[in-house]
Design a protein around this motif. Structure first.
Motif, PDB file in Angstrom:
ATOM      1  N   TRP A 130       0.398  -1.535   0.180  1.00 57.63           N
ATOM      2  CA  TRP A 130      -0.136  -0.168   0.517  1.00 57.63           C
ATOM      3  C   TRP A 130       1.255   1.380   0.166  1.00 57.63           C
ATOM      4  CZ3 TRP A 130      -4.954   1.894  -1.609  1.00 57.63           C
ATOM      5  CH2 TRP A 130      -4.602   2.857  -1.034  1.00 57.63           C
ATOM      6  N   ASN A 131       1.928   1.266   1.254  1.00 61.28           N
ATOM      7  CA  ASN A 131       2.801   2.537   0.706  1.00 61.28           C
ATOM      8  C   ASN A 131       3.580   2.236  -0.515  1.00 61.28           C
ATOM      9  OD1 ASN A 131       1.538   3.141   3.042  1.00 61.28           O
ATOM     10  ND2 ASN A 131       3.204   2.086   3.968  1.00 61.28           N
ATOM     11  N   ILE A 132       3.582   1.520  -0.475  1.00 60.68           N
ATOM     12  CA  ILE A 132       4.369   1.536  -1.891  1.00 60.68           C
ATOM     13  C   ILE A 132       4.114   1.892  -3.408  1.00 60.68           C
ATOM     14  CG2 ILE A 132       5.376  -0.428  -4.600  1.00 60.68           C
ATOM     15  CD1 ILE A 132       6.662  -1.961  -1.992  1.00 60.68           C
ATOM     16  N   PHE A 133       2.250   1.402  -3.257  1.00 60.82           N
ATOM     17  CA  PHE A 133       1.293   2.029  -4.434  1.00 60.82           C
ATOM     18  C   PHE A 133       1.310   3.892  -3.913  1.00 60.82           C
ATOM     19  CE2 PHE A 133      -2.699   3.151  -4.973  1.00 60.82           C
ATOM     20  CZ  PHE A 133      -3.048   3.414  -6.163  1.00 60.82           C
ATOM     21  N   LYS A 134       0.986   4.167  -2.646  1.00 58.59           N
ATOM     22  CA  LYS A 134       0.525   5.461  -2.473  1.00 58.59           C
ATOM     23  C   LYS A 134       2.468   6.033  -3.097  1.00 58.59           C
ATOM     24  CE  LYS A 134       0.517   6.212   2.315  1.00 58.59           C
ATOM     25  NZ  LYS A 134       0.061   6.495   3.223  1.00 58.59           N
ATOM     26  N   SER A 135       3.354   5.797  -2.932  1.00 59.54           N
ATOM     27  CA  SER A 135       4.311   5.824  -2.872  1.00 59.54           C
ATOM     28  C   SER A 135       4.547   6.773  -4.707  1.00 59.54           C
ATOM     29  CB  SER A 135       5.222   5.981  -2.562  1.00 59.54           C
ATOM     30  OG  SER A 135       6.413   5.801  -3.220  1.00 59.54           O
ATOM     31  N   GLY A 136       4.204   5.825  -5.194  1.00 57.05           N
ATOM     32  CA  GLY A 136       4.427   5.409  -6.645  1.00 57.05           C
ATOM     33  C   GLY A 136       3.521   6.512  -6.916  1.00 57.05           C
ATOM     34  N   SER A 137       2.139   6.784  -6.691  1.00 62.94           N
ATOM     35  CA  SER A 137       1.024   7.233  -7.368  1.00 62.94           C
ATOM     36  C   SER A 137       1.010   9.058  -6.455  1.00 62.94           C
ATOM     37  CB  SER A 137      -0.308   6.772  -6.669  1.00 62.94           C
ATOM     38  OG  SER A 137      -0.572   7.509  -5.291  1.00 62.94           O
ATOM     39  N   VAL A 138       2.310   9.221  -6.559  1.00 63.07           N
ATOM     40  CA  VAL A 138       2.960  10.626  -5.298  1.00 63.07           C
ATOM     41  C   VAL A 138       3.779  11.143  -6.973  1.00 63.07           C
ATOM     42  CG1 VAL A 138       4.398  12.134  -4.041  1.00 63.07           C
ATOM     43  CG2 VAL A 138       1.836  10.318  -3.610  1.00 63.07           C
ATOM     44  N   ASN A 139       4.309  10.263  -7.365  1.00 59.71           N
ATOM     45  CA  ASN A 139       5.652  10.704  -7.896  1.00 59.71           C
ATOM     46  C   ASN A 139       4.692  10.453  -9.031  1.00 59.71           C
ATOM     47  OD1 ASN A 139       7.225  10.637  -5.587  1.00 59.71           O
ATOM     48  ND2 ASN A 139       8.422   8.867  -5.772  1.00 59.71           N
TER      49      ASN A 139
END
Length: 139
Positions: A130-139
């Motif tokens: 989930w944190n990987i997904f959130k970090s990828g969607s922010v960048n």
């Protein structure tokens, strides 16, 4: 799986009873727990590796080496063995044990091993991805 494992599985499916000694049953169950736990823990290790690679790429590139990978693999198997070994060490020996069945007889161990081998690692992996997904969607 090797031929002996297939032969044992087929024998259990055809005969429906366990004809081997208690120790063989305990070893069979322990190896099942150890190998399953190791598989799931390897998935957790991959999740941690991907999380660090995505969220801290410079630190990841600098600290990635084969020694760390080998240490992670050894830790995964050691923790898996620690979770599965109580079965072989006598945890499954109870007075009401049926010699024709190969199964867990300790309900506390079933809860403990299920939590530590499946549910907690699953929650960790969901959190990391989930944190990987959130970090990828922010960048």
């Amino acid at each position: 799986m090797d031929g002996n494992t297939y032969a044992l599985c087929i024998s259990l499916q055809v005969n429906v009873t366990w004809g081997l000694p208690y120790f063989a049953c305990d070893f069979y169950i322990a190896m099942d727990v150890i190998c399953s736990t190791s598989s799931i823990f390897n998935l957790v290790a991959i999740s941690v590796d991907r999380y660090i690679a995505v969220t801290q790429p410079i630190k990841y590139a600098k600290h990635r080496n084969s020694r760390r990978v080998c240490l992670t693999i050894v830790m995964v198997w050691a923790i898996s063995a620690a979770i599965g070994s109580p079965i072989v060490l006598g945890l499954n020996n109870t007075p009401d044990r049926d010699p024709s069945l190969c199964m867990f007889y300790n309900t506390d161990f079933i809860v403990y091993s299920s939590l530590s081998s499946f549910y907690i690692p699953c929650i960790i992996m969901v959190f990391l991805y989930w944190n990987i997904f959130k970090s990828g969607s922010v960048n």
